[in-house]
Design a protein around this motif. Structure first.
Motif, PDB file in Angstrom:
ATOM      1  N   THR A   2       0.830  -1.190   0.000  1.00 32.38           N
ATOM      2  CA  THR A   2       0.000   0.000   0.000  1.00 32.38           C
ATOM      3  C   THR A   2       0.871   1.249   0.000  1.00 32.38           C
ATOM      4  O   THR A   2       1.831   1.336   0.760  1.00 32.38           O
ATOM      5  CB  THR A   2      -0.904   0.016   1.259  1.00 32.38           C
ATOM      6  N   LEU A   3       0.522   2.196  -0.875  1.00 28.31           N
ATOM      7  CA  LEU A   3       1.138   3.513  -0.845  1.00 28.31           C
ATOM      8  C   LEU A   3       0.273   4.382   0.047  1.00 28.31           C
ATOM      9  O   LEU A   3      -0.954   4.377  -0.091  1.00 28.31           O
ATOM     10  CB  LEU A   3       1.185   4.133  -2.244  1.00 28.31           C
ATOM     11  N   GLU A   4       0.885   5.117   0.950  1.00 28.24           N
ATOM     12  CA  GLU A   4       0.103   5.964   1.839  1.00 28.24           C
ATOM     13  C   GLU A   4       0.807   7.290   2.088  1.00 28.24           C
ATOM     14  O   GLU A   4       2.026   7.394   2.003  1.00 28.24           O
ATOM     15  CB  GLU A   4      -0.176   5.247   3.157  1.00 28.24           C
ATOM     16  N   VAL A   5      -0.013   8.300   2.370  1.00 32.76           N
ATOM     17  CA  VAL A   5       0.495   9.623   2.699  1.00 32.76           C
ATOM     18  C   VAL A   5       0.537   9.723   4.214  1.00 32.76           C
ATOM     19  O   VAL A   5      -0.440   9.421   4.894  1.00 32.76           O
ATOM     20  CB  VAL A   5      -0.413  10.729   2.112  1.00 32.76           C
ATOM     21  N   ARG A   6       1.699  10.119   4.727  1.00 32.82           N
ATOM     22  CA  ARG A   6       1.859  10.268   6.184  1.00 32.82           C
ATOM     23  C   ARG A   6       2.266  11.706   6.503  1.00 32.82           C
ATOM     24  O   ARG A   6       2.933  12.362   5.727  1.00 32.82           O
ATOM     25  CB  ARG A   6       2.954   9.333   6.706  1.00 32.82           C
ATOM     26  N   GLN A   7       1.883  12.152   7.678  1.00 33.84           N
ATOM     27  CA  GLN A   7       2.233  13.485   8.162  1.00 33.84           C
ATOM     28  C   GLN A   7       3.490  13.376   9.015  1.00 33.84           C
ATOM     29  O   GLN A   7       3.512  12.646  10.001  1.00 33.84           O
ATOM     30  CB  GLN A   7       1.085  14.049   9.010  1.00 33.84           C
ATOM     31  N   LYS A   8       4.554  14.050   8.621  1.00 25.43           N
ATOM     32  CA  LYS A   8       5.753  14.117   9.457  1.00 25.43           C
ATOM     33  C   LYS A   8       5.615  15.322  10.373  1.00 25.43           C
ATOM     34  O   LYS A   8       5.258  16.413   9.929  1.00 25.43           O
ATOM     35  CB  LYS A   8       7.015  14.269   8.599  1.00 25.43           C
ATOM     36  N   GLU A   9       5.899  15.125  11.622  1.00 25.98           N
ATOM     37  CA  GLU A   9       5.792  16.199  12.602  1.00 25.98           C
ATOM     38  C   GLU A   9       6.928  17.207  12.429  1.00 25.98           C
ATOM     39  O   GLU A   9       7.979  16.883  11.886  1.00 25.98           O
ATOM     40  CB  GLU A   9       5.826  15.618  14.014  1.00 25.98           C
ATOM     41  N   GLN A  10       6.697  18.410  12.937  1.00 25.08           N
ATOM     42  CA  GLN A  10       7.792  19.382  12.909  1.00 25.08           C
ATOM     43  C   GLN A  10       8.876  18.945  13.873  1.00 25.08           C
ATOM     44  O   GLN A  10       8.618  18.222  14.833  1.00 25.08           O
ATOM     45  CB  GLN A  10       7.293  20.772  13.248  1.00 25.08           C
ATOM     46  N   ARG A  11      10.106  19.336  13.583  1.00 20.39           N
ATOM     47  CA  ARG A  11      11.214  18.936  14.440  1.00 20.39           C
ATOM     48  C   ARG A  11      12.296  20.005  14.418  1.00 20.39           C
ATOM     49  O   ARG A  11      12.350  20.832  13.522  1.00 20.39           O
ATOM     50  CB  ARG A  11      11.769  17.596  14.005  1.00 20.39           C
ATOM     51  N   VAL A  12      13.133  19.940  15.413  1.00 23.69           N
ATOM     52  CA  VAL A  12      14.247  20.877  15.523  1.00 23.69           C
ATOM     53  C   VAL A  12      15.516  20.133  15.124  1.00 23.69           C
ATOM     54  O   VAL A  12      15.766  19.020  15.581  1.00 23.69           O
ATOM     55  CB  VAL A  12      14.379  21.420  16.965  1.00 23.69           C
ATOM     56  N   VAL A  13      16.308  20.746  14.233  1.00 28.70           N
ATOM     57  CA  VAL A  13      17.585  20.168  13.828  1.00 28.70           C
ATOM     58  C   VAL A  13      18.682  21.180  14.148  1.00 28.70           C
ATOM     59  O   VAL A  13      18.427  22.364  14.299  1.00 28.70           O
ATOM     60  CB  VAL A  13      17.609  19.808  12.324  1.00 28.70           C
ATOM     61  N   VAL A  14      19.912  20.668  14.250  1.00 30.06           N
ATOM     62  CA  VAL A  14      21.051  21.530  14.568  1.00 30.06           C
ATOM     63  C   VAL A  14      22.057  21.441  13.426  1.00 30.06           C
ATOM     64  O   VAL A  14      22.458  20.354  13.014  1.00 30.06           O
ATOM     65  CB  VAL A  14      21.719  21.096  15.887  1.00 30.06           C
ATOM     66  N   ASN A  15      22.450  22.606  12.903  1.00 28.17           N
ATOM     67  CA  ASN A  15      23.491  22.669  11.892  1.00 28.17           C
ATOM     68  C   ASN A  15      24.816  22.375  12.598  1.00 28.17           C
ATOM     69  O   ASN A  15      25.234  23.115  13.482  1.00 28.17           O
ATOM     70  CB  ASN A  15      23.507  24.057  11.248  1.00 28.17           C
ATOM     71  N   PRO A  16      25.520  21.300  12.219  1.00 26.47           N
ATOM     72  CA  PRO A  16      26.738  20.938  12.941  1.00 26.47           C
ATOM     73  C   PRO A  16      27.874  21.951  12.762  1.00 26.47           C
ATOM     74  O   PRO A  16      28.748  22.050  13.628  1.00 26.47           O
ATOM     75  CB  PRO A  16      27.123  19.581  12.355  1.00 26.47           C
ATOM     76  N   MET A  17      27.865  22.712  11.696  1.00 24.18           N
ATOM     77  CA  MET A  17      28.929  23.697  11.472  1.00 24.18           C
ATOM     78  C   MET A  17      28.753  24.922  12.369  1.00 24.18           C
ATOM     79  O   MET A  17      29.706  25.403  12.977  1.00 24.18           O
ATOM     80  CB  MET A  17      28.947  24.140  10.003  1.00 24.18           C
ATOM     81  N   THR A  18      27.516  25.434  12.410  1.00 27.42           N
ATOM     82  CA  THR A  18      27.266  26.684  13.141  1.00 27.42           C
ATOM     83  C   THR A  18      26.620  26.459  14.500  1.00 27.42           C
ATOM     84  O   THR A  18      26.515  27.391  15.287  1.00 27.42           O
ATOM     85  CB  THR A  18      26.345  27.589  12.316  1.00 27.42           C
ATOM     86  N   ARG A  19      26.167  25.239  14.758  1.00 31.59           N
ATOM     87  CA  ARG A  19      25.431  24.892  15.980  1.00 31.59           C
ATOM     88  C   ARG A  19      24.117  25.666  16.105  1.00 31.59           C
ATOM     89  O   ARG A  19      23.534  25.767  17.165  1.00 31.59           O
ATOM     90  CB  ARG A  19      26.279  25.127  17.228  1.00 31.59           C
ATOM     91  N   LYS A  20      23.669  26.210  14.976  1.00 33.40           N
ATOM     92  CA  LYS A  20      22.417  26.951  14.979  1.00 33.40           C
ATOM     93  C   LYS A  20      21.255  25.968  14.880  1.00 33.40           C
ATOM     94  O   LYS A  20      21.294  25.017  14.104  1.00 33.40           O
ATOM     95  CB  LYS A  20      22.382  27.914  13.786  1.00 33.40           C
TER      96      LYS A  20
END
Length: 96
Positions: A50-68
């Protein structure tokens, strides 16, 4: 197997020209695309899964170069859920 190889194999098995098979494959993809755009969230491939559409939740990521820290907004993604019969066939394959 790539798209051309699949077309060749289907052409051979169905006794159709490769042009006819390419048209059928395009029609198939267009139909699934239209169904998803109309709001369906799950479409089956009989015997495959089955092909299905899923909702990915928002998330926080960190840029490893700038730590932003950055906020990634929620989004819709396409996922494939294999059928039980496909899973069992894959499980019984010899290791690669």
């Amino acid at each position: 197997m790539n798209n051309k190889e699949l077309q060749t194999e289907l052409s051979r098995r169905l006794s159709l020209s490769q042009k006819e098979v390419a048209g059928l494959m395009k029609l198939f993809v267009d139909e699934y695309t239209e169904r998803f755009s109309e709001g369906e969230d799950e479409l089956p491939f009989l015997g495959l899964g089955t092909l299905e559409v899923r909702q990915k939740e928002q998330r926080v990521v960190v840029n490893p170069m700038t730590r932003k820290r950055m906020l990634i907004p929620p989004k819709l993604v396409l996922a494939f859920r294999p059928s039980v019969s496909l899973k069992s066939k894959i499980k019984n394959l010899p290791e690669l």
